[in-house]
Design an enzyme around this catalytic site. Structure first.
Site, PDB file in Angstrom:
ATOM      1  N   CYS A 139       3.721  32.736  15.670  1.00 41.61           N
ATOM      2  CA  CYS A 139       3.519  32.354  17.060  1.00 41.61           C
ATOM      3  C   CYS A 139       4.020  30.918  17.279  1.00 41.61           C
ATOM      4  O   CYS A 139       5.194  30.641  17.100  1.00 41.61           O
ATOM      5  CB  CYS A 139       2.057  32.562  17.467  1.00 41.61           C
ATOM      6  SG  CYS A 139       1.796  32.519  19.260  1.00 41.61           S
TER       7      CYS A 139
ATOM      8  N   HIS B 124       1.730  38.372  16.549  1.00 40.14           N
ATOM      9  CA  HIS B 124       0.662  38.104  15.582  1.00 40.14           C
ATOM     10  C   HIS B 124       0.529  39.299  14.644  1.00 40.14           C
ATOM     11  O   HIS B 124      -0.108  40.291  14.991  1.00 40.14           O
ATOM     12  CB  HIS B 124      -0.670  37.870  16.305  1.00 40.14           C
ATOM     13  CG  HIS B 124      -0.747  36.551  17.001  1.00 40.14           C
ATOM     14  ND1 HIS B 124      -1.194  35.411  16.373  1.00 40.14           N
ATOM     15  CD2 HIS B 124      -0.407  36.186  18.255  1.00 40.14           C
ATOM     16  CE1 HIS B 124      -1.146  34.395  17.218  1.00 40.14           C
ATOM     17  NE2 HIS B 124      -0.660  34.841  18.365  1.00 40.14           N
TER      18      HIS B 124
ATOM     19  N   GLU C 271      -1.279  39.615  12.124  1.00 41.85           N
ATOM     20  CA  GLU C 271      -2.681  39.791  11.741  1.00 41.85           C
ATOM     21  C   GLU C 271      -3.488  40.529  12.795  1.00 41.85           C
ATOM     22  O   GLU C 271      -4.615  40.971  12.536  1.00 41.85           O
ATOM     23  CB  GLU C 271      -3.321  38.425  11.433  1.00 41.85           C
ATOM     24  CG  GLU C 271      -3.611  37.553  12.644  1.00 41.85           C
ATOM     25  CD  GLU C 271      -2.422  36.759  13.154  1.00 41.85           C
ATOM     26  OE1 GLU C 271      -2.652  35.853  13.991  1.00 41.85           O
ATOM     27  OE2 GLU C 271      -1.282  37.028  12.744  1.00 41.85           O
TER      28      GLU C 271
END
Length: 196
Positions: free
Chosen positions: A76, A178, A180
């Site tokens: 990001c 992202h 994750e």
């Protein structure tokens, strides 16, 4: 082992939770001396690119990051920091990639920030996207984007314009989304990075 660059501009709970789920070992880097313990690095980041760059400069880690040759992944704002310049705060950044971070232009069909799931299309063969089909969905939250570039763009996404969802040069990688927070394919990408 992955070293997570801690410079005060990254919310790392989701990232560390994902690495824990995947049994990928990691630790925290607060100073240059910590970097020798790790064989790859992640630069997280949230919020304002200019402020994040100021914090990274204050950490004293910038020279070591720019000159090391271990696999490094910016996520990001961490990816945006790898570029030369951001329109956010009219900020000079690390300059590892000679490309710019630009602001989205809002319109009735494309609200800013770009938030939610979008399809990602790898443009080149690279182990970061191994076993991830073209057009897989990843989760984005951002108001600024990295310009598309034939040399440095590893994967592209469309949102009012075609932009770099991922960039790559030598040992440096970046993802605007992202991983994750991107379910199965995000976890595959993190596993891939841990083996590059």
């Amino acid at each position: 082992m992955i070293g997570i660059i801690r410079y005060g501009a990254g919310n790392i709970f989701s990232l560390t939770a994902a690495l824990d789920r995947l049994d990928i070992p990691y630790g925290m880097i607060y100073a240059e001396a910590d970097m020798d313990q790790y064989d790859r690095f992640i630069i997280p980041g949230v919020g304002h690119a200019g402020t994040a760059m100021d914090k990274l400069m204050a950490s004293g880690l910038v020279p070591a990051i720019k000159t090391q040759n271990k696999p490094t992944l910016g996520i990001c704002v961490g990816m945006q920091l790898l570029t030369s310049y951001s329109e956010e705060g009219n900020s000079d950044l690390l300059g590892i990639f000679p490309i710019k971070t630009l602001k989205f232009t809002a319109d009735p069909e494309h609200k800013v920030p770009h938030t939610g799931w979008n399809r990602v299309f790898p443009q080149k063969e690279n182990p970061l996207f191994k076993d991830i089909p073209k057009g897989s969905h990843f989760y984005f939250v951002h108001s600024y984007f990295i310009e598309y570039d034939d040399v440095y763009t590893l994967a592209a996404t469309d949102y009012s314009t075609k932009f770099s969802a991922s960039i790559w040069q030598d040992n440096f990688y970046g993802v605007q989304f992202h991983p994750e927070k991107s379910g199965n394919y995000g976890e595959i990408l993190l596993k891939n990075f841990s083996k590059i």
